[in-house]
Motif scaffolding. Sequence first.
Motif, PDB file in Angstrom:
ATOM      1  N   THR A 252       0.848  -1.210   0.000  1.00 32.84           N
ATOM      2  CA  THR A 252       0.000   0.000   0.000  1.00 32.84           C
ATOM      3  C   THR A 252       0.878   1.253   0.000  1.00 32.84           C
ATOM      4  OG1 THR A 252      -1.612  -1.225   1.299  1.00 32.84           O
ATOM      5  CG2 THR A 252      -1.882   1.152   1.247  1.00 32.84           C
ATOM      6  N   SER A 256       0.842   3.827  -3.019  1.00 32.10           N
ATOM      7  CA  SER A 256       0.411   5.204  -2.740  1.00 32.10           C
ATOM      8  C   SER A 256       1.534   6.194  -3.063  1.00 32.10           C
ATOM      9  CB  SER A 256       0.022   5.344  -1.269  1.00 32.10           C
ATOM     10  OG  SER A 256      -0.950   4.400  -0.946  1.00 32.10           O
ATOM     11  N   SER A 278      -4.897   7.724  -3.932  1.00 38.15           N
ATOM     12  CA  SER A 278      -4.193   6.649  -3.224  1.00 38.15           C
ATOM     13  C   SER A 278      -5.185   5.861  -2.374  1.00 38.15           C
ATOM     14  CB  SER A 278      -3.112   7.227  -2.307  1.00 38.15           C
ATOM     15  OG  SER A 278      -2.251   8.033  -3.030  1.00 38.15           O
ATOM     16  N   ALA A 302      -2.580   4.833   3.295  1.00 36.96           N
ATOM     17  CA  ALA A 302      -2.633   5.167   1.863  1.00 36.96           C
ATOM     18  C   ALA A 302      -2.818   6.667   1.662  1.00 36.96           C
ATOM     19  CB  ALA A 302      -3.774   4.404   1.204  1.00 36.96           C
ATOM     20  N   GLY A 306       0.138   9.064   0.161  1.00 35.96           N
ATOM     21  CA  GLY A 306      -0.138   9.705  -1.128  1.00 35.96           C
ATOM     22  C   GLY A 306       0.060  11.204  -1.085  1.00 35.96           C
TER      23      GLY A 306
END
Lengths: 506, 163
Positions: A252, A256, A278, A302, A306
């Motif tokens: 993840t 992201s 994300s 995430a 992001g």
Amino acid sequence: MFEGIGLLGNSMLAFLEPRALIYTFGATLLGILVGCMPGLSATLAISLLTTLTIKLPPNDAILILICAYVGAIYGGSRSAILLNIPGTAANAAACLDGYQLARQGQAGRAMGIATTGSVAGSLFGILCLALITPALGEVALTFQSYEFFWLALFGVMMSGSITGEDPLKGWIMGVAGLFVALIGQDGIHGYERFAYGDVNLAGGLSLIPVLVGAFGFAEVLTVMAERGHRPKLLAVDSILPRIRDVIMYWRTILRSGVIGVYIGILPGVGEDMAAWSSYAAAKRASKHPEEFGKGSVEGLIAAETGDNASIPGGIIPALALAIPGSAPAAVLLAAMMIHGVRPGPMLMIENPSFVYDVVAMNVYATFAILFFGLFLVRPLLLVLRVPRTVIMPIICVLCVVGSFSIASRLFDVYTMLFTGVIIFALRRYGYHAAPFVLGLVLGDLMDKSLRRGLVISDGDLTPFFTRPVCAVLAAIVALTLVMNIPAGNRAVRGAMRGVMARFSRN
Amino acid sequence: MSTRSQRADFLFGLLWSALGLLIAFESWRMPRLEAQHINPYTIPGLVPGMLGLLLVLFGVILALRGWRGAGPELAVNADAAPWRIGLALVLCLGFGLGVLGHGPPFWLAAGIFLFLAVLLFELPERRAAGTLARGVVRAGLVAVIGAAALTFIFQELFLVRLP
């Protein structure tokens, strides 16, 4: 390659001295405090700090701005987790799961996860900044006026399409920004456009007062116009990030990070879009999508990875092409220009160490958010107790005096106030400031590039559409325009269906 | 054309179109600098003229959309009260346009602005809670400390000659 590593090493060492470290930690702390306060954005922090740091040496001033930028985006997660109010627009996605975790008595854990995600996202973004910027700069050396014209137009159109819910209003703001940038002496013949004999207008509108008005004063008016809410602080458990969370969600974090950098590079598309994209991608790929919005650790990681990855992502095109990736990056670009740095394709030739200085600044800012995230959580929460009725009038005075301090002229104060009131009024009708600011930054580039391109081609428009990069950018701009106008959208979809039907028959 | 946002879109569409037309007309009126034998493709009015026409195009589309009742609905901010908007505008513009640089020194203008802004925006809650005197004291403290700190920082540290 090795030359780059050497330059990066030099830059890292150059900032390892007491004054730079004080600036790093002070500016990051200030950024976190601004980010914590709902209503105050990263762009506001950078705009105001640009006015305050104008007399500092360039590297010190830009270090302060970058640290405040990183700090503000990180700090916004605090109020998102504790109050369910995003500190900055970039942290809206963090509210969904961060606040749910806090309600379950895991506010400290949520803040630890936010710190982990922010640091991981920043470090991934910084790696991309160090690797992509020189390469993009080299590619951009082959660009001519034709490509720069399309890049400027592409930036404004993309920003208009993605910021807010109404692309048409975004484009209008972008065109308005491009127009405002043209007020004053033109860059080729020195003719005074739209000045009507006014000495102040003949010099053009200064960028920083307009930015302070658009992002600072407009926000002050918006927040002052709303009823204040006194935040209720929740109990905070252990804030130490758990290694298990990092290892468990490494996919993840990586995904992201990539999304954050990619969205950061797109001109004018900011951290908020990076966080939402994300978050959406993590939900799609998750084994437990049903937990998203109910306190999912994966969702929070995430979103925070992001938005922080998109910060260095937004700086990449600002350095390599002089086209900012987001609204705060636009202010950063303007500040660099004020301090005598000339971002763009020639930067790697004229001032190659500067790119690595910016990388080093981002690294130190990341260390600073890690430090404050681990050791100063509880004292930092006190800022949430300061009522907005006290903070906002002080910010208003800062906007006024900051605009005045650039050139000691009241005209800049009037420009700031006028821009702020107009943007405040337009925001109430769904118009966003980001495309306007991008247009303002890119207006001069677009104007000169179009006219120079026409001179080189002797009025022939063909090179604007036949050179490979131009063809791609022109196609994207045209498609973005057509797809966002209902009639055009229907026509394109109809044509696509026709083509697909023909292929399937064959 | 029924809702508030559609009416606003229609009116704003007309406004943007008018502004675009004005920009295009003013660009057309700009000199072509033939006497200086410049390349005709570099005339100063070229890009602003194109932007003006683009603004007309977008304005017309927006107005038509509003007229037909299409387009996304505006989110209404229920928290923003008209009296707060008016007060914010009067205080901020009064300070920036009316007072600053027109007589009183910066520290006095900033102090008065801070005092009035803090006091007036907290007034309804203070009245309801019966803590008006405490509100006056707090506004006074914010005004004195804020004005002194800002004057010191800009005048002494950043060496700005304040208005």
